[in-house]
Scaffold this active site. Structure first.
Site, PDB file in Angstrom:
ATOM      1  CB  THR A  89      -0.986   0.027   1.180  1.00  0.00           C
ATOM      2  OG1 THR A  89      -0.258  -0.088   2.405  1.00  0.00           O
ATOM      3  CG2 THR A  89      -2.007  -1.086   1.063  1.00  0.00           C
ATOM      4  CB  CYS A  90       4.081   2.247   1.522  1.00  0.00           C
ATOM      5  SG  CYS A  90       3.669   2.139   3.264  1.00  0.00           S
TER       6      CYS A  90
END
Length: 123
Positions: A89-90
């Site tokens: 997700t980052c």
């Protein structure tokens, strides 16, 4: 105005999402990529947002659309084809194994979303 700036546009624009996606280990004409976008288009807006949250932790694109997303949404080839897709997700990345059939890809993404933590299913 604040809500619009923090949550982006009201409707999730799949064409904008697709146009502003980058690929690693795949290209825009890879079967798995075509199947992925077919899956996205076949889903309700709520399920699309759930998939976006699974991949990026965002339920809305940023103000200015997907072109404003940094880093760009990425579909990356990764993992064994018997496993579920995963995400980073980052880095706004979904790690999509090289599934052999469209049915298998659809099934694996659905299962990954079903097994996602609650914060990714609450959109």
């Amino acid at each position: 105005v604040f809500v619009l700036m923090t949550q982006g546009a009201k409707d999730l624009d799949v064409d904008d999402w697709r146009t502003n996606t980058v690929y690693q280990g795949y290209n825009s004409s890879s079967p798995q990529v075509a199947w992925f976008w077919e899956f996205v288009r076949s889903q309700t807006d709520q399920k699309r947002r759930q998939l976006l949250a699974f991949s990026t932790s965002l339920t809305h694109p940023p103000y200015g659309g997907f072109a404003s997303m940094q880093p760009r949404f990425c579909i990356s080839r990764g993992g064994d084809s018997d496993r579920l897709p995963t995400s980073q997700t980052c880095f706004c990345t979904i790690m999509l194994p090289r599934y052999r059939t469209k049915l298998n890809l659809f099934s694996k993404i659905r299962k990954a979303l079903e097994e996602s933590p609650e914060e990714f299913t609450r959109v």
